[in-house]
Design a protein around this motif. Structure first.
Motif, PDB file in Angstrom:
ATOM      1  N   ARG A  59      49.235  44.862  37.357  1.00  0.00           N
ATOM      2  CA  ARG A  59      48.755  43.946  38.382  1.00  0.00           C
ATOM      3  C   ARG A  59      48.948  42.512  37.892  1.00  0.00           C
ATOM      4  O   ARG A  59      48.914  42.233  36.686  1.00  0.00           O
ATOM      5  N   ASP A  60      49.132  41.587  38.831  1.00  0.00           N
ATOM      6  CA  ASP A  60      49.364  40.196  38.421  1.00  0.00           C
ATOM      7  C   ASP A  60      48.468  39.246  39.217  1.00  0.00           C
ATOM      8  O   ASP A  60      48.904  38.199  39.675  1.00  0.00           O
ATOM      9  N   PHE A  61      47.220  39.636  39.355  1.00  0.00           N
ATOM     10  CA  PHE A  61      46.293  38.829  40.134  1.00  0.00           C
ATOM     11  C   PHE A  61      45.986  37.501  39.435  1.00  0.00           C
ATOM     12  O   PHE A  61      45.785  37.448  38.223  1.00  0.00           O
ATOM     13  N   GLY A  62      45.934  36.440  40.236  1.00  0.00           N
ATOM     14  CA  GLY A  62      45.471  35.135  39.785  1.00  0.00           C
ATOM     15  C   GLY A  62      44.158  34.823  40.484  1.00  0.00           C
ATOM     16  O   GLY A  62      43.124  35.392  40.161  1.00  0.00           O
ATOM     17  N   TRP A  63      44.217  33.909  41.470  1.00  0.00           N
ATOM     18  CA  TRP A  63      43.022  33.603  42.262  1.00  0.00           C
ATOM     19  C   TRP A  63      42.853  34.685  43.328  1.00  0.00           C
ATOM     20  O   TRP A  63      43.672  34.811  44.230  1.00  0.00           O
ATOM     21  N   VAL A  64      41.804  35.482  43.210  1.00  0.00           N
ATOM     22  CA  VAL A  64      41.527  36.507  44.201  1.00  0.00           C
ATOM     23  C   VAL A  64      40.326  36.074  45.043  1.00  0.00           C
ATOM     24  O   VAL A  64      39.519  35.231  44.633  1.00  0.00           O
ATOM     25  N   LEU A  65      40.231  36.655  46.221  1.00  0.00           N
ATOM     26  CA  LEU A  65      39.106  36.365  47.102  1.00  0.00           C
ATOM     27  C   LEU A  65      37.879  37.120  46.622  1.00  0.00           C
ATOM     28  O   LEU A  65      37.835  38.349  46.688  1.00  0.00           O
ATOM     29  N   HIS A  66      36.905  36.385  46.126  1.00  0.00           N
ATOM     30  CA  HIS A  66      35.632  37.018  45.775  1.00  0.00           C
ATOM     31  C   HIS A  66      34.837  37.288  47.037  1.00  0.00           C
ATOM     32  O   HIS A  66      34.276  38.361  47.213  1.00  0.00           O
ATOM     33  N   GLY A  67      34.796  36.306  47.940  1.00  0.00           N
ATOM     34  CA  GLY A  67      34.101  36.542  49.194  1.00  0.00           C
ATOM     35  C   GLY A  67      34.080  35.319  50.085  1.00  0.00           C
ATOM     36  O   GLY A  67      34.422  34.212  49.661  1.00  0.00           O
ATOM     37  N   LEU A  68      33.712  35.548  51.330  1.00  0.00           N
ATOM     38  CA  LEU A  68      33.448  34.488  52.295  1.00  0.00           C
ATOM     39  C   LEU A  68      31.978  34.612  52.635  1.00  0.00           C
ATOM     40  O   LEU A  68      31.569  35.557  53.318  1.00  0.00           O
ATOM     41  N   TRP A  69      31.174  33.653  52.155  1.00  0.00           N
ATOM     42  CA  TRP A  69      29.724  33.805  52.161  1.00  0.00           C
ATOM     43  C   TRP A  69      29.050  32.898  53.186  1.00  0.00           C
ATOM     44  O   TRP A  69      29.145  31.666  53.084  1.00  0.00           O
TER      45      TRP A  69
END
Length: 214
Positions: A59-69
């Motif tokens: 996997r090559d994830f950088g900035w991933v979506l943690h959430g929309l709060w």
């Protein structure tokens, strides 16, 4: 009845007379926080020990979506009652490309999405729209070794690559000496806005650790 017992009985009556904490109501909030997590740092702190597939070598994830709060001007609602069906496995799996895992998508819906007033499908669609409308600075993906840097540098990079994004609309958080998240405050229409006073507190580290994409 002796005095100590009378006092205990009176205290119990006073507690019972207090109003119950109001349940957060779905759809009643002031703005959103778009939370972007730097995946390599999360993996180093937590994901590797969990055996999270987000941290696999392929996997090559950088900035991933943690959430929309959903947020109040101070504080936030959570775990709201709603009338929608819960998201299916297919729904949560479809979010793993930007959230890292389907498990995170499930958790975020239950804790935060349930308070949006939206169905799971609409909440995930809005989350994807919010994630997609901001440029995540490419420079951080070019790193080949861990570095230490000022947290303010992360904020500056986001503002440079996203015209019109101001310093009071984004905040950078740290955890255990590492860059943790970039959090962008948005109106309900997904326009950048000033963060609330409990969100706007930036990490002040000058030597935060930043791991490269794996």
């Amino acid at each position: 009845m002796e005095r100590p017992e009378m006092l205990r009985a009176f205290a119990l009556l006073m507690i019972l007379a207090l109003p119950a904490k109001a349940q957060d109501v779905a759809g009643e909030f002031d703005y959103y926080v778009l939370s972007l997590s730097w995946s390599p740092n999360w993996c180093a702190l937590e994901g590797d020990s969990r055996g999270s597939p987000q941290c696999d070598d392929d996997r090559d994830f950088g900035w991933v979506l943690h959430g929309l709060w959903p947020q109040y001007e101070r504080g936030w609602p959570a775990d709201c009652r709603h009338t929608f069906r819960n998201p299916s496995r297919a729904d949560t799996a479809a979010m793993a490309d930007i959230m890292g895992t389907s498990g995170l998508a499930w958790y975020q819906w239950n804790k935060h999405g349930s308070c949006s007033g939206l169905s799971p499908d609409d909440y995930y669609a809005l989350s994807r729209e919010a994630y997609g409308q901001f440029t995540r600075p490419e420079v951080f993906r070019r790193l080949t070794d861990p570095v230490t840097l000022p947290a303010s540098l992360i904020e500056e990079a986001f503002m440079r690559d996203n015209e019109g994004l101001d310093a009071d609309e984004i905040t950078i958080t740290c955890r255990s000496g590492r860059i943790q998240e970039a959090r962008i405050c948005l109106t309900r229409d997904l326009e950048p806005r000033r963060c609330g006073s409990d969100v706007i507190r930036d990490c002040t580290l000058d030597d935060a650790l930043f791991d490269p994409v794996r």
